[in-house]
Enzyme design. Sequence first.
Site, PDB file in Angstrom:
ATOM      1  N   ILE A  92       0.861  -1.192   0.000  1.00 22.14           N
ATOM      2  CA  ILE A  92       0.000   0.000   0.000  1.00 22.14           C
ATOM      3  C   ILE A  92       0.896   1.241   0.000  1.00 22.14           C
ATOM      4  O   ILE A  92       2.094   1.141   0.299  1.00 22.14           O
ATOM      5  CB  ILE A  92      -0.905   0.061   1.260  1.00 22.14           C
ATOM      6  CG1 ILE A  92      -0.070   0.009   2.559  1.00 22.14           C
ATOM      7  CG2 ILE A  92      -1.937  -1.055   1.247  1.00 22.14           C
ATOM      8  CD1 ILE A  92      -0.859   0.354   3.823  1.00 22.14           C
ATOM      9  N   TYR A 154       7.259   4.331   2.774  1.00 24.96           N
ATOM     10  CA  TYR A 154       7.315   3.356   1.666  1.00 24.96           C
ATOM     11  C   TYR A 154       8.766   3.069   1.253  1.00 24.96           C
ATOM     12  O   TYR A 154       9.137   1.900   1.046  1.00 24.96           O
ATOM     13  CB  TYR A 154       6.516   3.927   0.495  1.00 24.96           C
ATOM     14  CG  TYR A 154       6.313   3.026  -0.693  1.00 24.96           C
ATOM     15  CD1 TYR A 154       5.219   2.155  -0.754  1.00 24.96           C
ATOM     16  CD2 TYR A 154       7.170   3.074  -1.786  1.00 24.96           C
ATOM     17  CE1 TYR A 154       5.007   1.353  -1.875  1.00 24.96           C
ATOM     18  CE2 TYR A 154       6.960   2.282  -2.909  1.00 24.96           C
ATOM     19  CZ  TYR A 154       5.876   1.426  -2.946  1.00 24.96           C
ATOM     20  OH  TYR A 154       5.666   0.635  -4.061  1.00 24.96           O
TER      21      TYR A 154
HETATM   22  N1  CAA Z   1      11.619  16.903  -4.919  1.00 28.31           N
HETATM   23  C1  CAA Z   1      11.752  18.129  -4.344  1.00 28.31           C
HETATM   24  N2  CAA Z   1      10.721  18.927  -4.052  1.00 28.31           N
HETATM   25  C2  CAA Z   1       9.503  18.493  -4.364  1.00 28.31           C
HETATM   26  C3  CAA Z   1       9.286  17.225  -4.956  1.00 28.31           C
HETATM   27  C4  CAA Z   1      10.402  16.435  -5.247  1.00 28.31           C
HETATM   28  N3  CAA Z   1      10.298  15.216  -5.820  1.00 28.31           N
HETATM   29  N4  CAA Z   1       7.960  17.057  -5.127  1.00 28.31           N
HETATM   30  C5  CAA Z   1       7.363  18.180  -4.649  1.00 28.31           C
HETATM   31  N5  CAA Z   1       8.305  19.036  -4.208  1.00 28.31           N
HETATM   32  C6  CAA Z   1       8.070  20.365  -3.608  1.00 28.31           C
HETATM   33  C7  CAA Z   1       6.988  21.090  -4.394  1.00 28.31           C
HETATM   34  O1  CAA Z   1       7.564  21.740  -5.517  1.00 28.31           O
HETATM   35  C8  CAA Z   1       6.444  22.042  -3.383  1.00 28.31           C
HETATM   36  O2  CAA Z   1       7.306  23.125  -3.262  1.00 28.31           O
HETATM   37  P1  CAA Z   1       6.741  24.593  -2.905  1.00 28.31           P
HETATM   38  O3  CAA Z   1       6.066  24.448  -1.578  1.00 28.31           O
HETATM   39  O4  CAA Z   1       7.966  25.428  -2.885  1.00 28.31           O
HETATM   40  O5  CAA Z   1       5.790  24.905  -4.008  1.00 28.31           O
HETATM   41  C9  CAA Z   1       6.530  21.243  -2.070  1.00 28.31           C
HETATM   42  O6  CAA Z   1       7.541  20.248  -2.302  1.00 28.31           O
HETATM   43  C10 CAA Z   1       5.234  20.565  -1.719  1.00 28.31           C
HETATM   44  O7  CAA Z   1       4.841  19.712  -2.809  1.00 28.31           O
HETATM   45  P2  CAA Z   1       3.351  19.230  -3.001  1.00 28.31           P
HETATM   46  O8  CAA Z   1       2.483  20.385  -3.369  1.00 28.31           O
HETATM   47  O9  CAA Z   1       3.322  18.088  -3.931  1.00 28.31           O
HETATM   48  O10 CAA Z   1       3.003  18.787  -1.503  1.00 28.31           O
HETATM   49  P3  CAA Z   1       1.759  18.045  -0.992  1.00 28.31           P
HETATM   50  O11 CAA Z   1       1.878  18.017   0.493  1.00 28.31           O
HETATM   51  O12 CAA Z   1       0.523  18.553  -1.617  1.00 28.31           O
HETATM   52  O13 CAA Z   1       1.941  16.539  -1.574  1.00 28.31           O
HETATM   53  C11 CAA Z   1       2.947  14.432  -1.872  1.00 28.31           C
HETATM   54  C12 CAA Z   1       3.026  15.757  -1.143  1.00 28.31           C
HETATM   55  C13 CAA Z   1       1.627  13.701  -1.533  1.00 28.31           C
HETATM   56  C14 CAA Z   1       4.103  13.572  -1.374  1.00 28.31           C
HETATM   57  C15 CAA Z   1       3.013  14.644  -3.389  1.00 28.31           C
HETATM   58  O14 CAA Z   1       4.153  15.440  -3.675  1.00 28.31           O
HETATM   59  C16 CAA Z   1       3.119  13.361  -4.165  1.00 28.31           C
HETATM   60  O15 CAA Z   1       2.136  12.650  -4.366  1.00 28.31           O
HETATM   61  N6  CAA Z   1       4.335  13.028  -4.636  1.00 28.31           N
HETATM   62  C17 CAA Z   1       4.582  11.797  -5.372  1.00 28.31           C
HETATM   63  C18 CAA Z   1       4.990  10.688  -4.444  1.00 28.31           C
HETATM   64  C19 CAA Z   1       5.199   9.436  -5.260  1.00 28.31           C
HETATM   65  O16 CAA Z   1       5.985   9.369  -6.189  1.00 28.31           O
HETATM   66  N7  CAA Z   1       4.477   8.387  -4.907  1.00 28.31           N
HETATM   67  C20 CAA Z   1       4.553   7.164  -5.651  1.00 28.31           C
HETATM   68  C21 CAA Z   1       3.305   6.360  -5.383  1.00 28.31           C
HETATM   69  S1  CAA Z   1       3.213   4.905  -6.411  1.00 28.31           S
HETATM   70  C22 CAA Z   1       4.431   3.965  -5.830  1.00 28.31           C
HETATM   71  O17 CAA Z   1       5.015   4.213  -4.819  1.00 28.31           O
HETATM   72  C23 CAA Z   1       4.753   2.738  -6.614  1.00 28.31           C
HETATM   73  C24 CAA Z   1       6.211   2.606  -6.775  1.00 28.31           C
HETATM   74  O18 CAA Z   1       6.804   1.812  -6.057  1.00 28.31           O
HETATM   75  C25 CAA Z   1       6.895   3.312  -7.839  1.00 28.31           C
HETATM   76  P1  NAP Z   2      -2.429  -2.651  -6.239  1.00 29.75           P
HETATM   77  O1  NAP Z   2      -3.148  -2.910  -7.506  1.00 29.75           O
HETATM   78  O2  NAP Z   2      -2.995  -1.681  -5.259  1.00 29.75           O
HETATM   79  O3  NAP Z   2      -2.171  -4.057  -5.532  1.00 29.75           O
HETATM   80  C1  NAP Z   2      -1.805  -4.204  -4.202  1.00 29.75           C
HETATM   81  C2  NAP Z   2      -2.576  -5.376  -3.649  1.00 29.75           C
HETATM   82  O4  NAP Z   2      -2.155  -5.663  -2.304  1.00 29.75           O
HETATM   83  C3  NAP Z   2      -4.072  -5.095  -3.596  1.00 29.75           C
HETATM   84  O5  NAP Z   2      -4.759  -6.174  -4.181  1.00 29.75           O
HETATM   85  C4  NAP Z   2      -4.351  -4.979  -2.111  1.00 29.75           C
HETATM   86  O6  NAP Z   2      -5.649  -5.373  -1.734  1.00 29.75           O
HETATM   87  C5  NAP Z   2      -3.326  -5.955  -1.563  1.00 29.75           C
HETATM   88  N1  NAP Z   2      -3.127  -5.774  -0.128  1.00 29.75           N
HETATM   89  C6  NAP Z   2      -2.916  -4.613   0.544  1.00 29.75           C
HETATM   90  N2  NAP Z   2      -2.805  -4.860   1.854  1.00 29.75           N
HETATM   91  C7  NAP Z   2      -2.951  -6.198   2.017  1.00 29.75           C
HETATM   92  C8  NAP Z   2      -2.935  -7.047   3.143  1.00 29.75           C
HETATM   93  N3  NAP Z   2      -2.724  -6.570   4.379  1.00 29.75           N
HETATM   94  N4  NAP Z   2      -3.127  -8.371   2.949  1.00 29.75           N
HETATM   95  C9  NAP Z   2      -3.361  -8.863   1.724  1.00 29.75           C
HETATM   96  N5  NAP Z   2      -3.374  -8.102   0.608  1.00 29.75           N
HETATM   97  C10 NAP Z   2      -3.176  -6.787   0.759  1.00 29.75           C
HETATM   98  O7  NAP Z   2      -0.967  -2.124  -6.534  1.00 29.75           O
HETATM   99  P2  NAP Z   2       0.192  -2.741  -7.445  1.00 29.75           P
HETATM  100  O8  NAP Z   2       0.765  -1.619  -8.169  1.00 29.75           O
HETATM  101  O9  NAP Z   2      -0.238  -3.951  -8.154  1.00 29.75           O
HETATM  102  O10 NAP Z   2       1.243  -3.122  -6.291  1.00 29.75           O
HETATM  103  C11 NAP Z   2       1.730  -4.430  -6.078  1.00 29.75           C
HETATM  104  C12 NAP Z   2       3.082  -4.327  -5.393  1.00 29.75           C
HETATM  105  O11 NAP Z   2       4.002  -3.731  -6.284  1.00 29.75           O
HETATM  106  C13 NAP Z   2       3.086  -3.455  -4.133  1.00 29.75           C
HETATM  107  O12 NAP Z   2       3.919  -4.027  -3.167  1.00 29.75           O
HETATM  108  C14 NAP Z   2       3.681  -2.170  -4.630  1.00 29.75           C
HETATM  109  O13 NAP Z   2       4.295  -1.455  -3.587  1.00 29.75           O
HETATM  110  C15 NAP Z   2       4.671  -2.685  -5.633  1.00 29.75           C
HETATM  111  N6  NAP Z   2       5.105  -1.733  -6.624  1.00 29.75           N
HETATM  112  C16 NAP Z   2       4.194  -1.067  -7.376  1.00 29.75           C
HETATM  113  C17 NAP Z   2       4.639  -0.177  -8.334  1.00 29.75           C
HETATM  114  C18 NAP Z   2       3.697   0.602  -9.193  1.00 29.75           C
HETATM  115  O14 NAP Z   2       4.153   1.572  -9.798  1.00 29.75           O
HETATM  116  N7  NAP Z   2       2.439   0.241  -9.298  1.00 29.75           N
HETATM  117  C19 NAP Z   2       6.004   0.033  -8.499  1.00 29.75           C
HETATM  118  C20 NAP Z   2       6.902  -0.671  -7.706  1.00 29.75           C
HETATM  119  C21 NAP Z   2       6.437  -1.564  -6.780  1.00 29.75           C
HETATM  120  P3  NAP Z   2      -6.832  -4.271  -1.636  1.00 29.75           P
HETATM  121  O15 NAP Z   2      -6.954  -3.666  -3.000  1.00 29.75           O
HETATM  122  O16 NAP Z   2      -8.017  -5.078  -1.220  1.00 29.75           O
HETATM  123  O17 NAP Z   2      -6.383  -3.281  -0.607  1.00 29.75           O
END
Ligand code: CAA
Ligand code: NAP
Length: 247
Positions: A92, A154
């Site tokens: 998650i 994360y």
């Molecule tokens: N590096 C440096 N500064 C950054 C930055 C970065 N990567 N991202 C944002 N900032 C800065 C912004 O420019 C902003 O600056 P100012 O205040 O000067 O304007 C400040 O930080 C605040 O940024 P946000 O408006 O984005 O802040 P927020 O509190 O609204 O949101 C956040 C924060 C939720 C973390 C949002 O930035 C976000 O969603 N970031 C992406 C996080 C991400 O990559 N998640 C991946 C999820 S999927 C996943 O994890 C799968 C996987 O394994 C790949």
């Molecule tokens: P996803 O579609 O949200 O799949 C994650 C799955 O994990 C969901 O089916 C979720 O179930 C299940 N899960 C969460 N908590 C659980 C628990 N306590 N017990 C059993 N199952 C649980 O996301 P995804 O992208 O396929 O992610 C799969 C894996 O890849 C994750 O570990 C993620 O961190 C990793 N990953 C994703 C990305 C990306 O970009 N998508 C990149 C790198 C690594 P529910 O939906 O019911 O909550």
Amino acid sequence: MTKRIALVTGGMGGIGTAVCKRLAEAGHAVAANCLPGYPKKDEWLAQMRREGYADVHAAEGDVADFASAGAMVRRIEAELGPVDILVNNAGIIRDSVMKKMSPEDWLAVINTNLNSAWYVTKHVIEGMSERGWGRVVNMSSVNGQKGQFGQTNYSAAKAGLHGFAKALAQEVIRKGVTVNSVSPGYVETDMVKAIRPDVLDKLVASIPIGRLAKPAEIAALVGFLASDEAGYITGANIAINGGMYMV
Ligand code: CAA
Ligand code: NAP
């Protein structure tokens, strides 16, 4: 090809579904884990059947809970047989900058993404070692390798997963069991769809290949690591990120 029993945690999610299909295509029986009471379980299984996957089964259990993970493994053993291939894939996100992150968001991510791997592996590793063959693959992330703004929880969990793999790999390699991690970049799943669109656009623009990964691309790598041919690969963390971070 030897038929094995595979368990994919979070097996009904985006990457999990692709991994289940890949392992089923390799001839294995697959237990797809989902949370207890997951409302789309029957629909997911029906879709698998429609697509011709007859040997894919549901395995309910909360992998963030040690007892629940153990009960799930025991049910799989009784219904399908002992687990030979474990893909620790459940995960998650609870993104926010550290100053806004709550202890609950820290713990939820550490429990679900890191502790879960230990909890499930603990219930299968001895059996794999005794039988002289096993594969454990952890779904880590590029963000565990490089760190990501907004993901102290994360990034720590995903980096921790690979530390776990490297330690366990040394304990079990002489028993024919390999333990590896894969570290995908950003993949087209619900997890990524939850990122704010403006933030996601910038992220995609920063990926050298210029697009998100497809779940099947990640599944192909997992499938290889789970195969007999990959027996000499252990303790590795394989990046699959379109050039986003080169290690
Ligand atoms: N590096 C440096 N500064 C950054 C930055 C970065 N990567 N991202 C944002 N900032 C800065 C912004 O420019 C902003 O600056 P100012 O205040 O000067 O304007 C400040 O930080 C605040 O940024 P946000 O408006 O984005 O802040 P927020 O509190 O609204 O949101 C956040 C924060 C939720 C973390 C949002 O930035 C976000 O969603 N970031 C992406 C996080 C991400 O990559 N998640 C991946 C999820 S999927 C996943 O994890 C799968 C996987 O394994 C790949
Ligand atoms: P996803 O579609 O949200 O799949 C994650 C799955 O994990 C969901 O089916 C979720 O179930 C299940 N899960 C969460 N908590 C659980 C628990 N306590 N017990 C059993 N199952 C649980 O996301 P995804 O992208 O396929 O992610 C799969 C894996 O890849 C994750 O570990 C993620 O961190 C990793 N990953 C994703 C990305 C990306 O970009 N998508 C990149 C790198 C690594 P529910 O939906 O019911 O909550």
